[in-house]
Scaffold this motif. Structure first.
Motif, PDB file in Angstrom:
ATOM      1  N   VAL A   4      10.391  44.924 102.418  1.00  0.00           N
ATOM      2  CA  VAL A   4      11.780  45.188 102.024  1.00  0.00           C
ATOM      3  C   VAL A   4      12.222  46.550 102.537  1.00  0.00           C
ATOM      4  N   TYR A   5      11.384  47.562 102.345  1.00  0.00           N
ATOM      5  CA  TYR A   5      11.761  48.900 102.804  1.00  0.00           C
ATOM      6  C   TYR A   5      11.928  48.953 104.318  1.00  0.00           C
ATOM      7  N   VAL A   6      11.040  48.324 105.059  1.00  0.00           N
ATOM      8  CA  VAL A   6      11.125  48.350 106.520  1.00  0.00           C
ATOM      9  C   VAL A   6      12.401  47.689 107.009  1.00  0.00           C
ATOM     10  N   THR A   7      12.801  46.591 106.385  1.00  0.00           N
ATOM     11  CA  THR A   7      13.937  45.810 106.886  1.00  0.00           C
ATOM     12  C   THR A   7      15.282  46.252 106.318  1.00  0.00           C
ATOM     13  N   LEU A   8      15.320  47.258 105.459  1.00  0.00           N
ATOM     14  CA  LEU A   8      16.589  47.712 104.893  1.00  0.00           C
ATOM     15  C   LEU A   8      17.625  48.061 105.972  1.00  0.00           C
ATOM     16  N   PRO A   9      17.278  48.829 107.012  1.00  0.00           N
ATOM     17  CA  PRO A   9      18.283  49.102 108.050  1.00  0.00           C
ATOM     18  C   PRO A   9      18.763  47.842 108.759  1.00  0.00           C
ATOM     19  N   LEU A  10      17.886  46.875 108.976  1.00  0.00           N
ATOM     20  CA  LEU A  10      18.279  45.636 109.635  1.00  0.00           C
ATOM     21  C   LEU A  10      19.247  44.858 108.748  1.00  0.00           C
ATOM     22  N   LEU A  11      18.940  44.763 107.471  1.00  0.00           N
ATOM     23  CA  LEU A  11      19.826  44.066 106.541  1.00  0.00           C
ATOM     24  C   LEU A  11      21.179  44.760 106.439  1.00  0.00           C
ATOM     25  N   PHE A  12      21.159  46.079 106.424  1.00  0.00           N
ATOM     26  CA  PHE A  12      22.413  46.829 106.353  1.00  0.00           C
ATOM     27  C   PHE A  12      23.284  46.542 107.580  1.00  0.00           C
ATOM     28  N   VAL A  54      23.249  43.990 109.720  1.00  0.00           N
ATOM     29  CA  VAL A  54      23.712  42.619 109.890  1.00  0.00           C
ATOM     30  C   VAL A  54      24.700  42.213 108.800  1.00  0.00           C
ATOM     31  N   VAL A  55      24.704  42.912 107.683  1.00  0.00           N
ATOM     32  CA  VAL A  55      25.621  42.579 106.587  1.00  0.00           C
ATOM     33  C   VAL A  55      26.862  43.472 106.582  1.00  0.00           C
ATOM     34  N   CYS A  56      26.694  44.749 106.869  1.00  0.00           N
ATOM     35  CA  CYS A  56      27.766  45.722 106.650  1.00  0.00           C
ATOM     36  C   CYS A  56      28.507  46.167 107.906  1.00  0.00           C
ATOM     37  N   VAL A  57      27.953  45.916 109.076  1.00  0.00           N
ATOM     38  CA  VAL A  57      28.588  46.347 110.324  1.00  0.00           C
ATOM     39  C   VAL A  57      29.109  45.113 111.047  1.00  0.00           C
ATOM     40  N   ARG A  58      30.440  45.051 111.243  1.00  0.00           N
ATOM     41  CA  ARG A  58      31.064  43.826 111.738  1.00  0.00           C
ATOM     42  C   ARG A  58      30.518  43.394 113.088  1.00  0.00           C
ATOM     43  N   ARG A  59      30.356  44.331 114.003  1.00  0.00           N
ATOM     44  CA  ARG A  59      29.927  43.916 115.346  1.00  0.00           C
ATOM     45  C   ARG A  59      28.461  43.474 115.388  1.00  0.00           C
ATOM     46  N   TRP A  60      27.700  43.745 114.317  1.00  0.00           N
ATOM     47  CA  TRP A  60      26.316  43.285 114.231  1.00  0.00           C
ATOM     48  C   TRP A  60      26.195  41.979 113.460  1.00  0.00           C
ATOM     49  N   TRP A  61      27.297  41.472 112.957  1.00  0.00           N
ATOM     50  CA  TRP A  61      27.253  40.282 112.104  1.00  0.00           C
ATOM     51  C   TRP A  61      26.820  39.057 112.898  1.00  0.00           C
ATOM     52  N   ARG A  62      25.685  38.492 112.520  1.00  0.00           N
ATOM     53  CA  ARG A  62      25.167  37.262 113.112  1.00  0.00           C
ATOM     54  C   ARG A  62      24.608  36.421 111.959  1.00  0.00           C
ATOM     55  N   PRO A  63      25.328  35.401 111.521  1.00  0.00           N
ATOM     56  CA  PRO A  63      24.853  34.609 110.369  1.00  0.00           C
ATOM     57  C   PRO A  63      23.441  34.070 110.550  1.00  0.00           C
ATOM     58  N   ARG A  64      23.144  33.550 111.727  1.00  0.00           N
ATOM     59  CA  ARG A  64      21.801  32.983 111.942  1.00  0.00           C
ATOM     60  C   ARG A  64      20.734  34.062 111.926  1.00  0.00           C
ATOM     61  N   LEU A  65      21.095  35.251 112.384  1.00  0.00           N
ATOM     62  CA  LEU A  65      20.142  36.363 112.359  1.00  0.00           C
ATOM     63  C   LEU A  65      19.844  36.767 110.910  1.00  0.00           C
ATOM     64  N   LEU A  66      20.885  36.811 110.080  1.00  0.00           N
ATOM     65  CA  LEU A  66      20.692  37.129 108.668  1.00  0.00           C
ATOM     66  C   LEU A  66      19.827  36.067 107.997  1.00  0.00           C
ATOM     67  N   VAL A  67      20.100  34.797 108.299  1.00  0.00           N
ATOM     68  CA  VAL A  67      19.314  33.709 107.714  1.00  0.00           C
ATOM     69  C   VAL A  67      17.845  33.821 108.130  1.00  0.00           C
ATOM     70  N   ALA A  68      17.607  34.109 109.415  1.00  0.00           N
ATOM     71  CA  ALA A  68      16.227  34.225 109.904  1.00  0.00           C
ATOM     72  C   ALA A  68      15.495  35.365 109.207  1.00  0.00           C
ATOM     73  N   LEU A  69      16.175  36.500 109.037  1.00  0.00           N
ATOM     74  CA  LEU A  69      15.545  37.664 108.417  1.00  0.00           C
ATOM     75  C   LEU A  69      15.238  37.401 106.938  1.00  0.00           C
TER      76      LEU A  69
END
Length: 450
Positions: free
Chosen positions: A145-153, A155-170
């Motif tokens: 969880v700690y390692v992936t916090l920046p990735l989750l942030f 893909v969820v909070c930055v519009r140009r990084w938004w990828r639904p399938r990427l969020l689902v995979a993570l």
């Protein structure tokens, strides 16, 4: 070198050499499954070490391979060399411990995340995100969880990084890896909240606690610094620890100028969140805790080192090459000195456990048998006995149950120098085994030692 305390717990879950040791709340089942292909049929420590060494080398290669195209090949080669020559990497890579594999998963996950974000049709990258997140959660769910916090942030909070399938995979990877741990929490630990609470207590109570000094003390080869007191290691032993983040930040600055800055900045962000709980939330230290941090910083640090070698022009270039070369040579010398000293000390302590087990067999404490008391978990594994405790982190039985077992099978109570035995064992036969006192149950007294 023999198996260490934690290793005996993990290996005993799948091996036949000794009954499974108590599996405390913070532990996850990733390591037992990792070692199962060998430990399930062989008790050879050498074979297990070779298997894990080869596997850890392949894991490092695959994690670095993910970054091909995101950084120049020479940067990845140097990064691999930097990480692979740290004493803590060489020491723990062939061990049945989870932290190295969290590190491999962290590097692979960040690389696959960047690939999937850049190309929404890259299915291999999506699978890589899910599998590497699952590997981390499989080994240590909270670390994942700690390692992936920046990735989750991102893909969820930055519009140009938004990828639904990427969020689902993570998220799917984290859930798949931690699923068994969560289910086990409800089956055996009273629920998820209770397991997290128990895990926090075992680790000294998680909360604001500056453990930077503790981690520095562990750099000299203290595999577990708890309580972490005593003098700091010599400055040359600690120098690389301070230089690594500085050179990594330099590498990130270089990467920004080369228009690949987002790659380095993401690595720095993941390294920071991975380091936070072990530097500021835990009251003790072990060098293996920061392995994910070291591998995430290795790539930007390699970028920075290569810049230091190639940026100077004219007469300054030989000077820069000489200084960096001498610095790296000194760094390697320090790493291997610490490694040799740590391996020697660890081998001696593990041999003491093996010698104690041999002496217990001579006294008649042979399988099926039971041990409790000081260092009972590893000594029980070496002796082929079950290990039990009536209190502490590994409490899994009662005094009455131990007494009843002592009427049927060989039971021994291990007592450290200066300590007193529990009330139920004070009339049992006493023997000195090495620096320990062993109180042997009546079942062995009636049968006689062999």
């Amino acid at each position: 070198m023999g198996l260490g305390w934690d290793e005996t717990v993990y290996v005993s879950q799948v091996g036949s050499h000794a009954p499974a040791a108590f599996f405390s709340a913070p532990r996850a089942r990733g390591v037992p499954l990792l070692v199962a292909p060998i430990a399930s049929w062989s008790s050879s420590t050498a074979l297990l070490r070779v298997y894990l060494a080869v596997l850890s080398g392949l894991g490092l290669f695959v994690a670095l391979r993910v970054w091909r195209g995101l950084f120049p090949m020479r940067v990845l080669a140097v990064a691999g060399a930097l990480f692979a020559t740290l004493w803590v990497t060489l020491f723990y890579g062939p061990q049945a411990m989870p932290n190295y594999w969290v590190a491999i998963g962290a590097l692979a996950c960040a690389g696959c995340f960047l690939r999937a974000q850049a190309d929404r049709f890259d299915r291999a990258a999506l699978w890589g995100v899910g599998l590497s997140a699952a590997l981390m959660a499989w080994m240590r769910p909270t670390d994942a969880v700690y390692v992936t916090l920046p990735l989750l942030f991102l893909v969820v909070c930055v519009r140009r990084w938004w990828r639904p399938r990427l969020l689902v995979a993570l998220v799917a990877g984290l859930v798949a890896g931690a699923g068994e741990w969560v289910v086990e929490a409800y089956v055996s630990y009273g629920g998820l909240a209770q397991r997290l609470s128990d895990g926090s207590k075992i680790q000294g109570g998680l909360g604001w606690n500056i453990a930077v000094g503790d981690q520095m003390r562990s750099l000299g080869g203290r595999v577990l610094c708890r309580p972490c007191t005593g003098a700091m290691p010599a400055p040359p032993v600690m120098l690389w620890w301070f230089a690594l983040p500085v050179v990594a930040v330099l590498g990130a600055v270089i990467a920004v100028k080369a228009r690949r800055g987002v790659n380095s900045l993401l690595l720095l962000a993941c390294a920071a969140t991975a380091a936070f709980p072990y530097l500021f939330m835990i009251g003790y230290a072990a060098p293996r805790f920061l392995l994910p941090v070291y591998i995430l910083l290795a790539i930007p640090a390699a970028d920075g080192l290569i810049h230091l070698l190639t940026a100077p022009r004219g007469a300054w270039r030989p000077v820069a090459v000489t200084l960096v070369t001498l610095g790296l040579a000194g760094h390697l010398a320090v790493q291997f000195v610490v490694l040799e000293r740590t391996v020697h000390g660890t081998t001696v302590s593990h041999q003491d456990w093996a010698d104690t087990a041999t002496e217990l067999h001579r006294l008649g404490v042979k399988p099926p048998c039971m041990l409790t008391g000081y260092e009972g978990v590893p000594i029980a594994f070496y002796a082929g006995c079950s290990s039990v405790d009536t209190d502490g982190h590994n409490a899994n039985t009662t005094a009455g149950a131990i007494v009843r077992a002592g009427q049927r099978i060989p039971v021994g109570v291990l007592i450290a120098p200066g300590e007193k035995p529990p009330a139920y064992a004070r009339t049992w036969e006493t023997h000195r085994v090495g620096h320990l006192m062993v109180y042997v149950a009546p079942a062995v007294q009636r049968g006689g030692a062999t």
